[in-house]
Structure formats: structure tokens, C-alpha cells
Design an enzyme around this catalytic site. Structure first.
Site, PDB file in Angstrom:
ATOM      1  N   GLN A   1       0.834  -1.371  -0.013  1.00  0.00           N
ATOM      2  CA  GLN A   1      -0.005   0.018  -0.030  1.00  0.00           C
ATOM      3  C   GLN A   1       0.831   1.202   0.205  1.00  0.00           C
ATOM      4  OE1 GLN A   1      -3.136  -0.322  -0.352  1.00  0.00           O
ATOM      5  NE2 GLN A   1      -3.451   2.097  -0.382  1.00  0.00           N
TER       6      GLN A   1
ATOM      7  N   SER B   1      -5.972   1.236   4.279  1.00  0.00           N
ATOM      8  CA  SER B   1      -6.496   0.750   3.387  1.00  0.00           C
ATOM      9  C   SER B   1      -7.280  -0.522   3.731  1.00  0.00           C
ATOM     10  CB  SER B   1      -5.690   0.358   2.052  1.00  0.00           C
ATOM     11  OG  SER B   1      -6.180  -0.434   1.163  1.00  0.00           O
TER      12      SER B   1
ATOM     13  N   HIS C   1      -7.894  -3.145   1.906  1.00  0.00           N
ATOM     14  CA  HIS C   1      -7.232  -4.392   1.285  1.00  0.00           C
ATOM     15  C   HIS C   1      -6.137  -5.017   2.233  1.00  0.00           C
ATOM     16  CE1 HIS C   1      -8.649  -4.068  -2.854  1.00  0.00           C
ATOM     17  NE2 HIS C   1      -8.441  -2.751  -2.726  1.00  0.00           N
TER      18      HIS C   1
ATOM     19  N   ASP D   1     -11.178  -6.014  -5.532  1.00  0.00           N
ATOM     20  CA  ASP D   1     -11.477  -5.152  -6.672  1.00  0.00           C
ATOM     21  C   ASP D   1     -11.694  -6.156  -7.750  1.00  0.00           C
ATOM     22  OD1 ASP D   1     -11.087  -3.020  -5.263  1.00  0.00           O
ATOM     23  OD2 ASP D   1      -9.058  -2.457  -5.867  1.00  0.00           O
TER      24      ASP D   1
ATOM     25  N   GLU E   1     -16.534   3.780  -5.949  1.00  0.00           N
ATOM     26  CA  GLU E   1     -15.941   2.743  -6.498  1.00  0.00           C
ATOM     27  C   GLU E   1     -16.703   1.596  -6.717  1.00  0.00           C
ATOM     28  OE1 GLU E   1     -12.251   1.893  -4.524  1.00  0.00           O
ATOM     29  OE2 GLU E   1     -11.514   3.815  -4.821  1.00  0.00           O
TER      30      GLU E   1
ATOM     31  N   HIS F   1     -15.444  -2.119  -6.000  1.00  0.00           N
ATOM     32  CA  HIS F   1     -14.830  -2.277  -5.006  1.00  0.00           C
ATOM     33  C   HIS F   1     -15.546  -2.899  -3.909  1.00  0.00           C
ATOM     34  CE1 HIS F   1     -11.414  -0.902  -1.752  1.00  0.00           C
ATOM     35  NE2 HIS F   1     -12.429  -1.465  -1.126  1.00  0.00           N
TER      36      HIS F   1
END
Length: 224
Positions: free
Chosen positions: A86, A121, A123, A130, A176, A179
Site C-alpha cells: 500500500q 486501506s 485491502h 476489486d 468505486e 470495490h
């Protein structure tokens, strides 16, 4: 338990982790039960992607349902990201903006519209994915059959559109539609039905905890 007339999330005690502009994950945080995503689920050129087993199993079920209903296809282009990865992405976004003439301060601020700073993040949690049907991320994804199906049905499989179009003032991330974040069917359904983003839901979970604690004090359990 919550009061009988409460409209707050009944699963308030099942706290959902959140990473955003004010909730930072440790650089050492790595989720448990990460598995490699089979290459046939990833976009061409995207290999070596990982996600938590629970999130990926739910994704597979959702993918099969989408294909059966609309013959749609989608490919994973991003999933788990380490703190270090990241950092690379955020710094690259900043450098690209500076190359366009932005100052360092401007670039760092503008980069946050699309790329979180390391530790902020989701993630890094391993349950965020995604997706794409053309190997890119594009706001027009919502206009594709797959994007429309995802927006209307992902909650049934425990996913939410993490950054909805009408919540960017709260999430501080641009819309998004590609996402998705796995939270479990019950949580996802509550958020979908009540049009909530995760920030709003987590806040309601906290309110529900307080309401339940207050209710318990006023209505102590008695032995049978």
C-alpha cells in the site's frame, strides 16, 4: 439484548474491523487464513493474489450465481495488500500527481481520493476485492450488466459496495462500484436495506452496544 423496539443493528456485538482515514492498521497486521486465489478467477496478468478463505469462498458462490443468472463474468484485479504494498501504491499516486504539476502537499491530499495511505486501506484486511470485466477500474462499471448485478445482489453473499456513490462525503473515497468488502450476509443485508456505508454501520454498532448495556442495567436478568 437490545430493547424490543430498537432499530439498531442486532449483531452489534459482532464488531466489524474498519480501516479508513481515522482507523489505522498496524504495519505488522496480516489477516489469518489467507489463501492464494486460483488464477482462473483473476484477470489476465494478475497473478499471486490472496484473500481470506472466508471472503474467497463467498466470492466463488456469488460468481457462480452471477454467471447462472446473467451469464456475466468478472475477474479479480486486486485483493489482499500488505502495508508495504500500500505504501508503494500511495507513493506512486503522489508522484504521478506531482508530475502533473501539483505540489507535494496538493498531491498527497488529492491522492487520498483514490488511494489510502498505508495502514488505512481495507485491502490489508484480506476481505476486500476489486473486480473488473476489462482489467481496469472504471466508474462506468456500474453501467455494465455485471456491475448492475453486483450492486443489487452482492449483499446476499455477504459483500457490500465499500465506497457507494452517495457516501463519499463520509468515506472520503470517491465512488468505486468495483470495490467490494466481505462482512457476512447479516451485516451486509442490514447495510443494504438501510442504505448505509460501513462507517455509518460501525457507528450504529457502537450506539447499539450502549443501548443494550443501558437496557440490561434497567432490566436485570432474574433467575427462573
Amino acid at each position: 439484548p437490545l430493547p424490543p423496539d430498537s432499530t439498531l443493528p442486532p449483531l452489534y456485538y459482532d464488531k466489524l474491523m474498519i480501516a479508513n482515514y481515522k482507523n489505522t492498521l498496524s504495519a505488522k497486521y496480516v489477516p489469518e487464513h489467507l489463501i492464494k486465489i486460483p488464477d482462473n478467477y483473476t484477470a489476465e496478468g494478475y497473478y499471486g493474489l490472496y484473500a481470506t478463505q472466508e471472503a474467497f469462498e463467498a466470492y466463488k458462490e456469488m460468481y457462480i450465481a452471477m454467471y447462472n443468472e446473467i451469464k456475466g463474468r468478472m475477474h479479480i484485479i486486486s485483493a489482499y495488500r500488505s502495508y508495504a504494498r500500500q505504501s508503494e501504491l500511495y507513493n506512486k499516486a503522489v508522484q504521478n500527481l506531482m508530475a502533473q504539476g501539483k505540489t507535494s502537499t496538493e498531491a498527497r491530499s488529492l491522492a487520498l481520493n483514490t488511494t489510502q495511505t498505508p495502514g488505512n486501506s481495507e485491502h490489508q484486511l484480506g476481505n476486500t476485492i476489486d473486480v473488473s470485466n476489462d482489467n481496469t477500474t472504471d466508474h462506468n462499471y456500474l453501467e455494465t450488466p455485471e456491475g448492475k448485478w453486483l450492486a443489487e445482489n452482492c449483499y446476499k453473499y455477504g459483500f457490500i459496495i465499500r465506497y457507494p456513490e452517495n457516501k463519499s462525503d463520509i468515506t472520503r473515497i470517491d465512488y468505486e462500484p468495483w470495490h467490494i468488502r466481505y462482512v457476512g450476509v447479516n451485516h451486509a443485508t442490514y447495510m443494504y436495506v438501510n442504505d448505509l456505508c460501513l462507517e455509518q454501520y460501525v457507528e450504529l454498532q457502537e450506539e447499539a452496544q450502549e443501548e443494550a448495556d443501558d437496557y440490561a442495567l434497567k432490566n436485570p436478568a432474574t433467575p427462573d
